[in-house]
Design an enzyme around this catalytic site. Structure first.
Site, PDB file in Angstrom:
ATOM      1  N   ASP A 483       1.045   1.162  -3.706  1.00 31.92           N
ATOM      2  CA  ASP A 483      -0.075   1.958  -3.203  1.00 31.92           C
ATOM      3  C   ASP A 483       0.091   3.449  -3.448  1.00 31.92           C
ATOM      4  O   ASP A 483      -0.860   4.210  -3.335  1.00 31.92           O
ATOM      5  CB  ASP A 483      -0.193   1.764  -1.684  1.00 31.92           C
ATOM      6  CG  ASP A 483      -1.039   0.551  -1.341  1.00 31.92           C
ATOM      7  OD1 ASP A 483      -1.881   0.176  -2.158  1.00 31.92           O
ATOM      8  OD2 ASP A 483      -0.843   0.012  -0.241  1.00 31.92           O
TER       9      ASP A 483
HETATM   10  C1  GLC Z   1       2.569  -1.644   1.907  1.00 31.92           C
HETATM   11  C2  GLC Z   1       1.232  -2.295   1.692  1.00 31.92           C
HETATM   12  C3  GLC Z   1       1.200  -3.126   0.446  1.00 31.92           C
HETATM   13  C4  GLC Z   1       1.734  -2.347  -0.707  1.00 31.92           C
HETATM   14  C5  GLC Z   1       3.109  -1.784  -0.420  1.00 31.92           C
HETATM   15  C6  GLC Z   1       3.634  -0.912  -1.523  1.00 31.92           C
HETATM   16  O1  GLC Z   1       3.484  -2.590   2.313  1.00 31.92           O
HETATM   17  O2  GLC Z   1       0.874  -3.107   2.781  1.00 31.92           O
HETATM   18  O3  GLC Z   1      -0.102  -3.556   0.191  1.00 31.92           O
HETATM   19  O4  GLC Z   1       1.768  -3.190  -1.802  1.00 31.92           O
HETATM   20  O5  GLC Z   1       3.055  -1.017   0.755  1.00 31.92           O
HETATM   21  O6  GLC Z   1       2.975   0.286  -1.613  1.00 31.92           O
HETATM   22  C1  GLC Z   2       0.984   4.500   2.494  1.00 28.71           C
HETATM   23  C2  GLC Z   2       2.323   3.803   2.483  1.00 28.71           C
HETATM   24  C3  GLC Z   2       2.256   2.482   1.790  1.00 28.71           C
HETATM   25  C4  GLC Z   2       1.119   1.685   2.320  1.00 28.71           C
HETATM   26  C5  GLC Z   2      -0.180   2.480   2.282  1.00 28.71           C
HETATM   27  C6  GLC Z   2      -1.290   1.658   2.833  1.00 28.71           C
HETATM   28  O1  GLC Z   2       0.632   4.883   1.229  1.00 28.71           O
HETATM   29  O2  GLC Z   2       3.312   4.567   1.903  1.00 28.71           O
HETATM   30  O3  GLC Z   2       3.457   1.790   1.965  1.00 28.71           O
HETATM   31  O4  GLC Z   2       0.971   0.533   1.567  1.00 28.71           O
HETATM   32  O5  GLC Z   2      -0.019   3.650   2.974  1.00 28.71           O
HETATM   33  O6  GLC Z   2      -2.032   2.228   3.796  1.00 28.71           O
END
Ligand code: GLC
Ligand code: GLC
Length: 811
Positions: A483
């Protein structure tokens, strides 16, 4: 240092020191009604949706931590104490908190009084039971005062924390006998109320928080408890609470039990009222009557325990490694159920108001859960697929209460669609239920646009094919699984969120992770097509997979590892040419799982590079070196300090991808070494550093470049749970459901003599014994089914309802 111990026989973690380095929590409830409970009785309760139907209030990020919950105060002459230690924090003579499968038990004592509190939610019930047992272990008569306490949330947890000009005027309650009813907003648009009851006469009650506590007191020093009697207050606005007061007289050795219930009721629109302004209490009274004796509670508790016997009985191993067995047989499976239920909504790190069910998250959670209750997995797949569009794109999240896609967040995370192929094929392999593919599933929740579920998979597959970039690699969109790798975002404004800010126009950034993912699930798609006789579709799809493999080999290889991406400008991301972020884990994981270029040694080289650059004492970090400054063209990833989260943290979710990659080239020692570095039961002895629960996975452990490597955060709700379960059971232990049987292909540490697994698969029990006389990691010499040699490594489906003995000799 440890703060307790595992009790494997009872499937419990027993906390014996209340001052854990962070609240260590548990989840109660399995389907509609849930509670979070910490080891000091903190937490809250909700029905289905932690944002819209929150029954009790909780303050996140509070000082001191974890204040507010379900409290019992025991006043014994001048001493007041609590079975969960908090909030009064009186030093106890003994303290024990047992977190078990969907229940929590406190057992504490002080000055010759022992108190036990058992909290659980009976199966299929919309209420939490709290059975409180108080025993006089002294030789004198004890005259005790017991006060219960919970604080009502005004339903919408977000509004509850912000809209005080309204909320301080809306709170309403009713009190009848020993039941306190919370009916805020009932007279307007709600058809639901909550109640808190006890199955005994009470000597008083309170429902107004300020009167109960005293305006300037905390939960640790309520006025009412100090004075030793209730004020019998009725809340009008301000902050409604519920507290019972019971005088408890106990002869030496005498014990008394009380059954408290925190319940949720929905009534029909035309049956809301008993009389003018008096709510219809009948449904609440029926619920209370169901559990008004200890016997009834015990029966329900035994049912819950039998329910878990059955669920956990489906996969059970004996490996000779105690820490591994307790992960696989108990805690990892339990966590998979919790992540399936909660997605990323409510934990002690997720506030329950932010995220609903994630498209990618929930698809992935399913692979650790599908063997437990396949029917629920099927329902979930349909819910998820219903938030997809005809072109394969989808909403990134949906709200569990409405099941509608979240339009504010939108979509355009280009990995999302592919995970639907993963969940669907895993479901069919587990169950053999191909009928799911024919079920009519809407697009964008619009039934008039429904198509067979198979068409959703096809749309997912072609969404990648139709969104390729300049190197014929998949366009990343807003982000792929990571993300925080926001390659098209270019955010300068501190007031905007990386998660909701759209892309700069015509963003052409490409993802090697999606490329690997596409090859893995593209192959699965082709395999599925063959299963159902769609050969032409399979052949067509195969062409796109072959093209992708070529594209990766041509433009996705950096010499020693796979690149991570191409950025907006077409520059390489994750290359040795860069100063920071030279190598990333995700593309190594997915391209090795996809075995891209294996014949040329690419898989092995990539995994060697992971070992060299990303491995650390506490797990494999996400990227290296971590970013030390903000790169606007990379986005959120470079906002985190070095070693945290997606910037060089051990982001546990992706470690199993490398473990699985290792099994592709038969390196069982490496795979298991990675497994044991992040498996929580292996970290119990360093709880002081690790901080979070030693019985469940967390999202992130601070990486080698962090200020405090090894310190973990964000426990419970993470794809880490399902992926580790999947990696250990299906790739390391190597027992994997397939369309036509159970495939056997272990990849274990060489020193192991073997292991045993009991696996219930499509109603049949397989008792599998693997022996490893030659001490290899991979390879099978012989498989016997009930003593007869078979010539395939897939055990054909056996007759239902019978036990079968499978003997596997490695070598
Ligand atoms: C969080 C989110 C997931 C994403 C991950 C890596 O765990 O829930 O959707 O893939 O972060 O950014
Ligand atoms: C932020 C976090 C990531 C998560 C995302 C979703 O970017 O670092 O882990 O998946 O939020 O809201």
């Amino acid at each position: 240092m440890k703060y307790g111990h595992f009790d494997d026989e009872n499937r419990e973690y027993v906390i014996t020191n209340p001052k854990t380095p962070y609240p260590w929590i548990n989840y109660l409830g399995n389907e509609d009604f849930f509670s979070l409970t910490s080891n000091t009785a903190g937490g809250y309760t909700f029905y289905k949706d932690a944002k819209f139907r929150r029954l009790t209030r909780y303050r996140y990020n509070n000082v001191p931590i974890d204040d507010g919950g379900k409290y019992f105060y025991i006043k014994d002459e001048d001493t007041t104490w609590c079975p969960g230690w908090k909030p009064v924090k009186t030093e106890l003579d003994s303290y024990e908190c047992r977190h078990g499968m969907s229940y929590t038990k406190f057992k504490s004592s002080k000055n010759g009084v022992q108190a036990e509190v058992l909290q659980f939610i009976p199966l299929g019930f919309w209420g939490e039971i709290q059975k409180v047992s108080i025993k006089n272990t002294s030789s004198k008569v004890k005259k005790l005062k017991l006060f219960s306490f919970i604080e009502w949330c005004l339903w919408n947890a977000e509004d509850d924390m912000t809209n005080f000009q309204r909320n301080f005027n809306t709170g309403e309650v009713e009190i009848e006998d020993a039941v306190i009813y919370h009916k805020t907003e009932f007279k307007e648009r709600r058809n639901h109320y909550a109640f808190y009851s006890v199955n005994s006469k009470i000597n008083g009650f309170d429902t107004d928080r300020e009167s109960f506590l005293g305006l300037y007191n905390g939960f640790d020093a309520p006025d009412v408890v100090a004075e030793g009697r209730s004020k019998n207050t009725e809340a009008h606005g301000w902050s409604p609470v519920a507290s019972h007061y019971i005088e408890v007289e106990l002869q030496p050795n005498e014990e008394k039990d009380y059954v408290f219930m925190l319940g949720y009721v929905e009534v029909e629109e035309d049956n809301k009222w008993e009389s003018k302004s008096v709510i219809n209490k009948k449904p609440a009274k029926d619920m209370i009557a169901k559990f008004d004796t200890v016997d009834k509670v015990t029966t329900a508790f035994n049912e819950l325990s039998a329910y878990w016997d059955n669920l956990l009985g489906k996969i059970n191993i004996q490996s000779g490694e105690q820490k591994l067995d307790r992960m696989v047989n108990i805690w990892n499976q339990y966590q998979c159920m919790v992540t399936f239920n909660m997605s990323r909504s409510a934990s002690f790190f997720e506030s329950g108001i932010g995220r609903g069910m994630g498209f990618r998250d929930s698809n992935q959670d399913l692979i650790g859960f599908v063997h437990q209750i396949p029917e629920r997995a099927r329902e979930r797949i349909v819910d998820i697929a219903s938030t997809q569009f005809e072109d394969g794109s989808c909403y990134h999240q949906y709200q569990p209460l409405t099941k509608k896609g979240n339009a504010i967040l939108g979509g355009n995370f280009n990995d999302d669609p592919l995970w639907l192929i993963l969940s669907t094929t895993e479901y069919i392999k587990e169950t053999g239920d191909f009928s799911l593919l024919d079920e009519l599933v809407p697009f964008d929740n619009d039934m008039s646009r429904a198509k067979p579920h198979f068409d959703h998979l096809k749309a997912s597959f072609y969404h990648v094919v139709n969104n390729l970039g300049p190197h014929n690699l998949p366009l990343i969109g807003r982000a792929d699984w990571n993300d925080c790798l926001n390659l098209n975002c270019f955010s300068k404004d501190p007031n905007e969120s990386f998660q909701t800010t759209g892309n700069k126009k015509d963003g052409k950034a490409e993802s090697l992770m999606i490329a690997g993912l596409f090859v893995v699930y593209g192959k699965e798609y082709v395999k599925l097509c063959h299963q159902i006789g769609k050969t032409t579709e399979a052949d067509n799809a195969q062409i796109h997979i072959d093209n992708m493999i070529e594209a990766v080999k041509k433009d996705g290889w950096d010499g020693d590892w796979y690149l991570r991406a191409y950025d907006y400008y077409g520059n390489k991301v994750g290359t040795h040419e860069n100063e920071e972020g030279k190598i990333f884990i995700e593309s190594q994981g997915w391209c090795t799982m996809a075995e891209i270029g294996k014949e040329d040694g690419l898989v092995e080289k990539s995994l060697n590079a992971v070992k060299e650059h990303l491995d650390s004492d506490y797990g494999i970090v996400l990227n290296s070196p971590a970013f030390s400054k903000y790169y606007i063209e990379y986005g959120e990833i470079s906002t985190y300090p070095k070693g945290y989260k997606e910037n060089g943290g051990v982001f546990c979710h992706n470690n199993p991808w490398i473990m699985i990659g290792e099994t592709m080239i038969g390196r069982g020692d490496e795979a298991y070494d990675y497994y044991s570095k992040i498996a929580p039961s292996f970290l119990e002895d360093i709880s002081e550093l690790h901080k979070v629960e030693p019985y469940v996975y967390c999202q992130m452990i601070a990486g080698k470049e962090a200020f405090k490597p090894g310190e973990a955060k964000n426990s419970w709700l993470s794809g880490t749970a399902s992926w580790n379960f999947y990696a250990i059971t299906q790739y390391i232990l190597g027992i994997k459901p397939d369309y036509n049987g159970l495939s056997i292909n272990p990849c274990i540490p060489k020193k192991w003599d073997g292991f045993k697994m009991k696996r219930v698969f499509r109603g049949v029990t397989y008792n599998i014994e693997v022996t490893n006389p030659d001490h290899v990691s991979k390879g099978i010499k012989q498989i016997l089914v009930n003593g007869n040699v078979i010539n395939t490594s897939i055990i054909p489906i056996q007759e239902e309802g019978q036990n079968h003995r499978i003997t596997v000799v490695m070598g």
